[in-house]
Motif scaffolding. Structure first.
Motif, PDB file in Angstrom:
ATOM      1  N   THR A   1       0.865  -1.182   0.000  1.00 38.83           N
ATOM      2  CA  THR A   1       0.000   0.000   0.000  1.00 38.83           C
ATOM      3  C   THR A   1       0.901   1.232   0.000  1.00 38.83           C
ATOM      4  O   THR A   1       2.123   1.119  -0.065  1.00 38.83           O
ATOM      5  CB  THR A   1      -0.905   0.041   1.250  1.00 38.83           C
ATOM      6  N   GLU A   2       0.299   2.396   0.112  1.00 43.41           N
ATOM      7  CA  GLU A   2       1.077   3.630   0.193  1.00 43.41           C
ATOM      8  C   GLU A   2       1.994   3.591   1.420  1.00 43.41           C
ATOM      9  O   GLU A   2       1.606   3.079   2.474  1.00 43.41           O
ATOM     10  CB  GLU A   2       0.167   4.844   0.302  1.00 43.41           C
ATOM     11  N   PHE A   3       3.186   4.139   1.282  1.00 38.26           N
ATOM     12  CA  PHE A   3       4.124   4.215   2.400  1.00 38.26           C
ATOM     13  C   PHE A   3       3.749   5.397   3.271  1.00 38.26           C
ATOM     14  O   PHE A   3       3.408   6.467   2.778  1.00 38.26           O
ATOM     15  CB  PHE A   3       5.556   4.378   1.880  1.00 38.26           C
ATOM     16  N   THR A   4       3.789   5.213   4.590  1.00 37.43           N
ATOM     17  CA  THR A   4       3.451   6.272   5.528  1.00 37.43           C
ATOM     18  C   THR A   4       4.667   6.642   6.362  1.00 37.43           C
ATOM     19  O   THR A   4       5.324   5.772   6.928  1.00 37.43           O
ATOM     20  CB  THR A   4       2.319   5.819   6.478  1.00 37.43           C
ATOM     21  N   VAL A   5       4.966   7.925   6.410  1.00 41.02           N
ATOM     22  CA  VAL A   5       6.046   8.429   7.256  1.00 41.02           C
ATOM     23  C   VAL A   5       5.435   8.825   8.594  1.00 41.02           C
ATOM     24  O   VAL A   5       4.496   9.619   8.635  1.00 41.02           O
ATOM     25  CB  VAL A   5       6.742   9.657   6.617  1.00 41.02           C
ATOM     26  N   ASP A   6       5.957   8.246   9.681  1.00 40.26           N
ATOM     27  CA  ASP A   6       5.501   8.640  11.005  1.00 40.26           C
ATOM     28  C   ASP A   6       6.578   9.482  11.689  1.00 40.26           C
ATOM     29  O   ASP A   6       7.626   9.766  11.105  1.00 40.26           O
ATOM     30  CB  ASP A   6       5.115   7.421  11.854  1.00 40.26           C
ATOM     31  N   LYS A   7       6.317   9.879  12.907  1.00 38.75           N
ATOM     32  CA  LYS A   7       7.230  10.763  13.631  1.00 38.75           C
ATOM     33  C   LYS A   7       8.616  10.135  13.790  1.00 38.75           C
ATOM     34  O   LYS A   7       9.631  10.807  13.603  1.00 38.75           O
ATOM     35  CB  LYS A   7       6.647  11.098  15.000  1.00 38.75           C
ATOM     36  N   ASN A   8       8.679   8.848  14.108  1.00 37.03           N
ATOM     37  CA  ASN A   8       9.962   8.174  14.297  1.00 37.03           C
ATOM     38  C   ASN A   8      10.757   8.082  12.996  1.00 37.03           C
ATOM     39  O   ASN A   8      11.967   8.308  12.986  1.00 37.03           O
ATOM     40  CB  ASN A   8       9.764   6.780  14.890  1.00 37.03           C
ATOM     41  N   TYR A   9      10.078   7.744  11.899  1.00 36.96           N
ATOM     42  CA  TYR A   9      10.775   7.632  10.627  1.00 36.96           C
ATOM     43  C   TYR A   9      11.231   9.009  10.135  1.00 36.96           C
ATOM     44  O   TYR A   9      12.300   9.141   9.545  1.00 36.96           O
ATOM     45  CB  TYR A   9       9.903   6.940   9.574  1.00 36.96           C
ATOM     46  N   ASP A  10      10.438  10.028  10.405  1.00 36.77           N
ATOM     47  CA  ASP A  10      10.827  11.395  10.064  1.00 36.77           C
ATOM     48  C   ASP A  10      12.135  11.762  10.773  1.00 36.77           C
ATOM     49  O   ASP A  10      13.030  12.354  10.184  1.00 36.77           O
ATOM     50  CB  ASP A  10       9.713  12.370  10.456  1.00 36.77           C
ATOM     51  N   ARG A  11      12.249  11.369  12.022  1.00 35.53           N
ATOM     52  CA  ARG A  11      13.469  11.634  12.789  1.00 35.53           C
ATOM     53  C   ARG A  11      14.668  10.889  12.195  1.00 35.53           C
ATOM     54  O   ARG A  11      15.765  11.426  12.105  1.00 35.53           O
ATOM     55  CB  ARG A  11      13.269  11.221  14.240  1.00 35.53           C
ATOM     56  N   VAL A  12      14.453   9.653  11.758  1.00 38.00           N
ATOM     57  CA  VAL A  12      15.516   8.868  11.110  1.00 38.00           C
ATOM     58  C   VAL A  12      15.987   9.569   9.838  1.00 38.00           C
ATOM     59  O   VAL A  12      17.189   9.695   9.590  1.00 38.00           O
ATOM     60  CB  VAL A  12      15.022   7.434  10.795  1.00 38.00           C
ATOM     61  N   LEU A  13      15.047  10.041   9.023  1.00 42.93           N
ATOM     62  CA  LEU A  13      15.399  10.734   7.783  1.00 42.93           C
ATOM     63  C   LEU A  13      16.194  12.011   8.054  1.00 42.93           C
ATOM     64  O   LEU A  13      17.200  12.284   7.395  1.00 42.93           O
ATOM     65  CB  LEU A  13      14.143  11.089   6.981  1.00 42.93           C
ATOM     66  N   ARG A  14      15.747  12.772   9.028  1.00 43.34           N
ATOM     67  CA  ARG A  14      16.460  14.013   9.364  1.00 43.34           C
ATOM     68  C   ARG A  14      17.874  13.721   9.861  1.00 43.34           C
ATOM     69  O   ARG A  14      18.813  14.450   9.549  1.00 43.34           O
ATOM     70  CB  ARG A  14      15.668  14.808  10.400  1.00 43.34           C
ATOM     71  N   ASN A  15      18.021  12.654  10.619  1.00 39.58           N
ATOM     72  CA  ASN A  15      19.343  12.260  11.099  1.00 39.58           C
ATOM     73  C   ASN A  15      20.245  11.855   9.923  1.00 39.58           C
ATOM     74  O   ASN A  15      21.424  12.236   9.875  1.00 39.58           O
ATOM     75  CB  ASN A  15      19.228  11.116  12.105  1.00 39.58           C
ATOM     76  N   ARG A  16      19.700  11.103   8.976  1.00 40.35           N
ATOM     77  CA  ARG A  16      20.480  10.697   7.801  1.00 40.35           C
ATOM     78  C   ARG A  16      20.918  11.913   6.986  1.00 40.35           C
ATOM     79  O   ARG A  16      22.038  11.972   6.501  1.00 40.35           O
ATOM     80  CB  ARG A  16      19.673   9.745   6.927  1.00 40.35           C
TER      81      ARG A  16
END
Length: 79
Positions: free
Chosen positions: A20-35
């Motif tokens: 299905t569509e991929f959903t970005v949650d608060k935790n994954y958003d933090r991972v992306l910002r860290n990367r």
């Protein structure tokens, strides 16, 4: 996957296979910002980082979906 372009942009690609569509949650958003932070420390300050999602069925839009500059879904891959 990282793609370094001649126009001084680095595409930091996240590749996700979901039914299905991929959903970005608060935790994954933090991972992306860290990367992005870690990558920016390793590349030239003249280069911009564009976070790019490559996924099967696209992105579910919510308060965190703006973390991606570009979304490429299965339809775009087979055009």
């Amino acid at each position: 996957m990282l793609i370094e372009r001649k126009d001084n942009i680095v595409n930091m690609c996240e590749i996700k296979f979901y039914g299905t569509e991929f959903t970005v949650d608060k935790n994954y958003d933090r991972v992306l910002r860290n990367r992005i932070t870690l990558l920016s420390e390793e590349i030239s300050s003249k280069m911009a980082i564009h976070s790019t999602l490559i996924t099967t069925y696209g992105l579910k839009y919510n308060e965190y979906s703006g973390a991606f500059v570009k979304v490429i879904d299965m339809d775009a891959l087979f055009d």
